[in-house]
Design an enzyme around this catalytic site. Structure first.
Site, PDB file in Angstrom:
ATOM      1  CB  CYS A  99      -0.959   0.006   1.192  1.00 61.06           C
ATOM      2  SG  CYS A  99      -0.155  -0.101   2.810  1.00 61.06           S
ATOM      3  CG  HIS A 131      -3.980   0.689   4.566  1.00 57.21           C
ATOM      4  ND1 HIS A 131      -3.466  -0.172   3.617  1.00 57.21           N
ATOM      5  CD2 HIS A 131      -5.001   1.369   3.953  1.00 57.21           C
ATOM      6  CE1 HIS A 131      -4.147  -0.021   2.481  1.00 57.21           C
ATOM      7  NE2 HIS A 131      -5.065   0.903   2.668  1.00 57.21           N
TER       8      HIS A 131
END
Length: 323
Positions: free
Chosen positions: A74, A283
């Site tokens: 990510c 994330h």
């Protein structure tokens, strides 16, 4: 809020050697508060023979696809999306101008970026972003002509490059020391409390450690201003979760070495966000402003419509502004 006292650079880039080098430059002038250091010669702008850079989209495109998360990728996805929606970079890549003149037989980061834009372990997004830009520069240089500036390398610097000034003033003898560092992005420390810039430093004239004031300013502005908010404060990667307000329109004139003059406005076009408690987990995702002016959230393979109110209420990690 963004604070001019917090500006710091990440390295000394030599415009002639096209690499990070050790640079020691100090200018000292004795006098009162209004006395300025002697004039110094700054790195010259790299000459370019390509057409003038357009900071606006050359044409409107539909929003691109998301990027699959291949396992802790990510950080890569979010950084790539922010670069993809940087108008001058996208315009250049979509023109395929680089591939027409590229003669590298092996890996070329510029070609990789062109293919990505035209076709559409947990790491740090800022580190990846820096490595990507530096790899694009390195891949643009002929292997046997290290000192020869080339068109694509000049292009990267003309989009992202600027110059910072670090000014240290000795509070004993009033000597002023200036150093100048080219930058591709600007790092801001997130304040835990009030700080006035007072520090102890070595003064060449006093020949000892003395109280001094240090201040960073932007000496030469960039076309694209990338602001990195240093949220990971220590060796363990603990995250500073303090909210930092940032505007859609940013006037950097108060943060310039020459703070008097006309406003110097920038427009927000991308925000990279990190969620999680430290740099080793969590994330990354981002918000980008497409060529039609619509904001989108790019969360790995997911692409959803967003709005400026949502964008301005994120715990931002990297901010992307354009003139």
């Amino acid at each position: 809020m963004l604070d001019a006292d917090n500006f710091s650079s990440l390295g000394n880039w030599c415009f002639t050697c096209f690499t990070n080098v050790l640079v020691i430059l100090s200018i000292m002038t004795i006098g009162d508060d209004d006395v300025h250091p002697k004039k110094v010669v700054l790195p010259q702008e790299i000459p370019a023979d390509h057409t003038q850079i357009s900071l606006k989209w050359n044409q409107v495109h539909r929003i691109g696809a998301g990027l699959h998360n291949l396992g802790n990728t990510c950080f890569l996805n979010s950084a790539l999306q922010c670069l993809t929606y940087t108008p001058p970079l996208a315009n250049y890549m979509l023109s395929r101008e680089h591939s027409k003149t590229c003669h590298r037989s092996g890996f070329c980061m510029m070609c990789i970026m062109q293919d990505h834009i035209t076709h559409r372990n947990q790491e740090d997004a800022h580190e990846f972003l820096r490595c990507t830009l530096e790899a694009m520069l390195k891949c643009c240089l002929p292997a046997n002509e290290v000192n020869s500036p080339v068109q694509a390398a000049a292009f990267v610097h003309q989009v992202f490059g600027g110059c910072l000034r670090s000014r240290v003033k000795c509070l004993k003898c009033k000597a002023v020391f200036d150093t100048f560092d080219p930058f591709l992005d600007v790092a801001l420390e997130i304040k835990r409390g009030m700080r006035n810039g007072l520090r102890f430093d070595f003064c060449c004239r006093c020949n000892k450690m003395v109280p001094a004031l240090k201040r960073f300013t932007i000496h030469r502005s960039s076309n694209v201003l990338t602001i990195f908010l240093n949220r990971f404060a220590n060796y363990y990667g603990d995250k500073i979760t303090k909210d930092v307000r940032y505007p859609e329109y940013l006037d950097i004139r108060p943060f310039m070495s020459q703070c008097d003059g006309e406003p110097l406005h920038y427009l927000l076009y991308a925000v990279l966000v990190h969620t999680g408690s430290n740099c080793y987990s969590g994330h990354y995702y981002c918000y980008v402003k497409a060529s039609d002016g619509q904001w989108y959230q790019m969360n790995d393979a997911s692409v959803t419509i967003s709005d400026i109110r949502t964008v301005l209420n994120q715990q931002a990690y990297i901010l992307f502004y354009i003139r």
